[in-house]
Design a protein around this motif. Sequence first.
Motif, PDB file in Angstrom:
ATOM      1  N   GLN A   1       0.749  -1.201  -0.047  1.00  0.00           N
ATOM      2  CA  GLN A   1      -0.099  -0.184  -0.119  1.00  0.00           C
ATOM      3  C   GLN A   1       0.944   1.433  -0.158  1.00  0.00           C
ATOM      4  N   GLU A   2       2.012   1.303   0.642  1.00  0.00           N
ATOM      5  CA  GLU A   2       2.927   2.503   0.697  1.00  0.00           C
ATOM      6  C   GLU A   2       3.459   2.686  -0.642  1.00  0.00           C
ATOM      7  N   GLN A   3       3.730   1.507  -1.201  1.00  0.00           N
ATOM      8  CA  GLN A   3       4.152   1.644  -2.501  1.00  0.00           C
ATOM      9  C   GLN A   3       3.166   2.303  -3.761  1.00  0.00           C
ATOM     10  N   ILE A   4       2.034   1.944  -3.566  1.00  0.00           N
ATOM     11  CA  ILE A   4       0.839   2.208  -4.265  1.00  0.00           C
ATOM     12  C   ILE A   4       0.687   3.762  -4.163  1.00  0.00           C
ATOM     13  N   ASP A   5       0.736   4.170  -2.677  1.00  0.00           N
ATOM     14  CA  ASP A   5       0.351   5.574  -2.467  1.00  0.00           C
ATOM     15  C   ASP A   5       1.560   6.404  -2.941  1.00  0.00           C
ATOM     16  N   ALA A   6       2.664   6.040  -2.685  1.00  0.00           N
ATOM     17  CA  ALA A   6       3.911   6.685  -3.330  1.00  0.00           C
ATOM     18  C   ALA A   6       3.783   6.873  -4.753  1.00  0.00           C
ATOM     19  N   THR A   7       3.198   5.992  -5.539  1.00  0.00           N
ATOM     20  CA  THR A   7       3.377   5.836  -6.866  1.00  0.00           C
ATOM     21  C   THR A   7       2.338   7.126  -7.417  1.00  0.00           C
ATOM     22  N   VAL A   8       1.056   7.204  -6.616  1.00  0.00           N
ATOM     23  CA  VAL A   8      -0.187   7.910  -6.905  1.00  0.00           C
ATOM     24  C   VAL A   8       0.190   9.326  -6.653  1.00  0.00           C
ATOM     25  N   ASP A   9       0.983   9.569  -5.467  1.00  0.00           N
ATOM     26  CA  ASP A   9       1.555  11.022  -5.053  1.00  0.00           C
ATOM     27  C   ASP A   9       2.594  11.432  -6.165  1.00  0.00           C
ATOM     28  N   ASP A  10       3.336  10.665  -6.730  1.00  0.00           N
ATOM     29  CA  ASP A  10       4.259  11.282  -7.658  1.00  0.00           C
ATOM     30  C   ASP A  10       3.396  11.517  -8.872  1.00  0.00           C
ATOM     31  N   ALA A  11       2.440  10.718  -9.080  1.00  0.00           N
ATOM     32  CA  ALA A  11       1.717  11.007 -10.481  1.00  0.00           C
ATOM     33  C   ALA A  11       0.874  12.263 -10.350  1.00  0.00           C
ATOM     34  N   ILE A  12       0.381  12.476  -9.129  1.00  0.00           N
ATOM     35  CA  ILE A  12      -0.154  13.912  -8.809  1.00  0.00           C
ATOM     36  C   ILE A  12       0.710  15.035  -8.969  1.00  0.00           C
ATOM     37  N   LYS A  13       1.936  14.791  -8.480  1.00  0.00           N
ATOM     38  CA  LYS A  13       2.864  15.972  -8.387  1.00  0.00           C
ATOM     39  C   LYS A  13       3.070  16.295  -9.678  1.00  0.00           C
ATOM     40  N   ARG A  14       3.384  15.437 -10.567  1.00  0.00           N
ATOM     41  CA  ARG A  14       4.023  15.689 -12.090  1.00  0.00           C
ATOM     42  C   ARG A  14       2.696  16.403 -12.738  1.00  0.00           C
ATOM     43  N   ALA A  15       1.569  15.844 -12.580  1.00  0.00           N
ATOM     44  CA  ALA A  15       0.563  16.299 -13.192  1.00  0.00           C
ATOM     45  C   ALA A  15       0.301  17.914 -12.763  1.00  0.00           C
ATOM     46  N   ARG A  16       0.267  18.144 -11.481  1.00  0.00           N
ATOM     47  CA  ARG A  16       0.146  19.496 -11.025  1.00  0.00           C
ATOM     48  C   ARG A  16       1.479  20.520 -11.746  1.00  0.00           C
ATOM     49  N   SER A  17       2.536  19.927 -11.555  1.00  0.00           N
ATOM     50  CA  SER A  17       3.736  20.685 -12.140  1.00  0.00           C
ATOM     51  C   SER A  17       3.669  20.993 -13.639  1.00  0.00           C
ATOM     52  N   GLN A  18       2.614  20.319 -14.378  1.00  0.00           N
ATOM     53  CA  GLN A  18       2.343  20.814 -15.860  1.00  0.00           C
ATOM     54  C   GLN A  18       1.335  21.561 -16.189  1.00  0.00           C
ATOM     55  N   LEU A  19       0.627  22.052 -15.132  1.00  0.00           N
ATOM     56  CA  LEU A  19      -0.633  22.780 -15.501  1.00  0.00           C
ATOM     57  C   LEU A  19      -0.083  24.083 -15.611  1.00  0.00           C
ATOM     58  N   ARG A  20      -0.580  24.891 -16.376  1.00  0.00           N
ATOM     59  CA  ARG A  20      -0.233  26.154 -16.779  1.00  0.00           C
ATOM     60  C   ARG A  20      -1.030  27.071 -16.001  1.00  0.00           C
ATOM     61  N   GLN A  21      -0.427  28.349 -15.763  1.00  0.00           N
ATOM     62  CA  GLN A  21      -1.004  29.062 -14.787  1.00  0.00           C
ATOM     63  C   GLN A  21      -1.051  30.682 -15.539  1.00  0.00           C
ATOM     64  N   GLY A  22      -1.834  31.575 -15.289  1.00  0.00           N
ATOM     65  CA  GLY A  22      -1.789  32.975 -15.825  1.00  0.00           C
ATOM     66  C   GLY A  22      -2.603  32.921 -16.871  1.00  0.00           C
ATOM     67  N   PRO A  23      -2.521  34.042 -17.739  1.00  0.00           N
ATOM     68  CA  PRO A  23      -3.388  34.407 -18.805  1.00  0.00           C
ATOM     69  C   PRO A  23      -3.056  33.322 -20.109  1.00  0.00           C
ATOM     70  N   SER A  24      -4.058  33.077 -20.859  1.00  0.00           N
ATOM     71  CA  SER A  24      -4.094  32.322 -22.068  1.00  0.00           C
ATOM     72  C   SER A  24      -3.451  33.294 -23.130  1.00  0.00           C
ATOM     73  N   LEU A  25      -2.871  32.550 -24.044  1.00  0.00           N
ATOM     74  CA  LEU A  25      -2.322  33.462 -25.335  1.00  0.00           C
ATOM     75  C   LEU A  25      -3.282  33.031 -26.407  1.00  0.00           C
ATOM     76  N   SER A  26      -3.395  34.365 -27.228  1.00  0.00           N
ATOM     77  CA  SER A  26      -4.314  34.389 -28.310  1.00  0.00           C
ATOM     78  C   SER A  26      -3.786  33.463 -29.444  1.00  0.00           C
ATOM     79  N   HIS A  27      -2.481  33.310 -29.597  1.00  0.00           N
ATOM     80  CA  HIS A  27      -1.929  32.513 -30.649  1.00  0.00           C
ATOM     81  C   HIS A  27      -1.012  31.570 -29.890  1.00  0.00           C
ATOM     82  N   CYS A  28      -0.783  30.387 -30.764  1.00  0.00           N
ATOM     83  CA  CYS A  28      -0.027  29.177 -30.339  1.00  0.00           C
ATOM     84  C   CYS A  28       1.383  29.567 -30.312  1.00  0.00           C
ATOM     85  N   GLU A  29       2.006  29.335 -29.321  1.00  0.00           N
ATOM     86  CA  GLU A  29       3.339  29.507 -29.293  1.00  0.00           C
ATOM     87  C   GLU A  29       4.413  29.071 -30.123  1.00  0.00           C
TER      88      GLU A  29
END
Length: 88
Positions: A12-40
């Motif tokens: 269970q500790e191994q499962i929890d650690a894997t899930v925590d890593d996935a959540i951290k990775r997903a959150r780190s990839q979220l963009r913040q701030g204003p959206s661009l009007s044209h693709c970068e």
Amino acid sequence: MATGWAGDGAVQEQIDATVDDAIKRARSQLRQGPSLSHCEQCDAPIPEARRKAVPGVHLCVECQAIQDREQHEFSGYNRRGSKDSQLR
């Protein structure tokens, strides 16, 4: 009940650690701030509906799909969840 070298709750500790890593990775990839009007990447206009739906968007749908595909291909192998890693 522990088996072999694993302690009680180790799986269970191994499962929890894997899930925590996935959540951290997903959150780190979220963009913040204003959206661009044209693709970068390709400079195509990003529709207003996409900018409202995805806060901080910087890529058009096509470029985002390519980036997602590339990230999936190079995401790596989760050794933590591998039975082989438990044997070494």
